[in-house]
Design an enzyme around this catalytic site. Sequence first.
Site, PDB file in Angstrom:
ATOM      1  N   CYS A 117       2.566  81.715  57.800  1.00 22.70           N
ATOM      2  CA  CYS A 117       1.865  82.982  57.588  1.00 22.70           C
ATOM      3  C   CYS A 117       1.351  83.120  56.149  1.00 22.70           C
ATOM      4  O   CYS A 117       0.372  82.475  55.791  1.00 22.70           O
ATOM      5  CB  CYS A 117       2.778  84.131  58.008  1.00 22.70           C
ATOM      6  SG  CYS A 117       1.853  85.572  58.487  1.00 22.70           S
ATOM      7  N   HIS A 137       5.638  82.804  63.119  1.00 27.12           N
ATOM      8  CA  HIS A 137       6.930  82.720  62.421  1.00 27.12           C
ATOM      9  C   HIS A 137       8.024  82.109  63.308  1.00 27.12           C
ATOM     10  O   HIS A 137       8.820  82.854  63.888  1.00 27.12           O
ATOM     11  CB  HIS A 137       7.391  84.134  62.042  1.00 27.12           C
ATOM     12  CG  HIS A 137       6.564  84.787  60.998  1.00 27.12           C
ATOM     13  ND1 HIS A 137       6.838  84.690  59.651  1.00 27.12           N
ATOM     14  CD2 HIS A 137       5.454  85.555  61.090  1.00 27.12           C
ATOM     15  CE1 HIS A 137       5.949  85.374  58.956  1.00 27.12           C
ATOM     16  NE2 HIS A 137       5.095  85.905  59.810  1.00 27.12           N
ATOM     17  N   GLU A 195      10.701  80.882  62.424  1.00 21.56           N
ATOM     18  CA  GLU A 195      12.025  81.196  61.857  1.00 21.56           C
ATOM     19  C   GLU A 195      12.573  82.506  62.426  1.00 21.56           C
ATOM     20  O   GLU A 195      13.753  82.807  62.259  1.00 21.56           O
ATOM     21  CB  GLU A 195      11.952  81.245  60.319  1.00 21.56           C
ATOM     22  CG  GLU A 195      11.311  82.468  59.709  1.00 21.56           C
ATOM     23  CD  GLU A 195       9.774  82.453  59.755  1.00 21.56           C
ATOM     24  OE1 GLU A 195       9.197  81.569  60.410  1.00 21.56           O
ATOM     25  OE2 GLU A 195       9.166  83.357  59.149  1.00 21.56           O
TER      26      GLU A 195
HETATM   27  N1  GLN Z   1      -1.365  88.831  56.021  1.00 19.40           N
HETATM   28  C1  GLN Z   1      -0.284  88.714  55.063  1.00 19.40           C
HETATM   29  C2  GLN Z   1      -0.810  88.329  53.693  1.00 19.40           C
HETATM   30  O1  GLN Z   1      -1.949  88.372  53.448  1.00 19.40           O
HETATM   31  C3  GLN Z   1       0.727  87.666  55.529  1.00 19.40           C
HETATM   32  C4  GLN Z   1       1.640  88.247  56.569  1.00 19.40           C
HETATM   33  C5  GLN Z   1       2.917  87.468  56.791  1.00 19.40           C
HETATM   34  O2  GLN Z   1       3.274  86.570  56.070  1.00 19.40           O
HETATM   35  N2  GLN Z   1       3.674  87.871  57.784  1.00 19.40           N
HETATM   36  O3  GLN Z   1      -0.056  87.987  52.839  1.00 19.40           O
END
Ligand code: GLN
Length: 193
Positions: free
Chosen positions: A84, A174, A176
């Site tokens: 992410c 995710h 995890e």
């Molecule tokens: N969209 C988020 C960002 O720009 C990331 C979201 C996440 O890591 N769950 O950092």
Amino acid sequence: MSVERVLTIGVLALQGDVREHRRALERLGARTREVRKPRDLEGLDGLVLPGGESTTIARLLHESGLWDELRERGREGFPIYGTCAGLILLAREILEDRPEGLGLMDITVDRNAYGRQVDSFEADIEIEGIGPFHAVFIRAPKVVRCGPDVEVLAEYDGSPVLVQQGRLLASTFHPELTDDPRVHEHFLKLVRA
Ligand code: GLN
């Protein structure tokens, strides 16, 4: 009969869901270490960049002196798995211009592609070499371009959600946060490769 060496994997611990990644890796028999300073990288076999807030993590990476160190190591083939916000940080190009990515993976990312309405969702995806996987997305970014060296291991709704380039791995979801260790297991295989 050969005995596999125990791997030591760092988890960047400036912000984000550090504990969940450590637990997933330790369940697979790896040792883990929280990384906050360049010297914490010494002797590591690989590193996880967790989810969180990418602009915050980028700022803290600069402040801690880890930014240049990670960029250099990543270019030299040090294995890194970004989830992410971690995926955003690995990217060569980010549509929103902020934060600056480490530029290690030849992908373009739309940070908040799913908008505020769809804050988080879960979906069943199919991962190449792994099979069906229940994926949790939280304010997920979208990968909108992949360069020729990037392998797409899974897609959702026509967009890549798990990508690999050399020994770099990145997911918009995710793993995890679920009890399924197979994506972390795939990363450990990359580390051993
Ligand atoms: N969209 C988020 C960002 O720009 C990331 C979201 C996440 O890591 N769950 O950092």
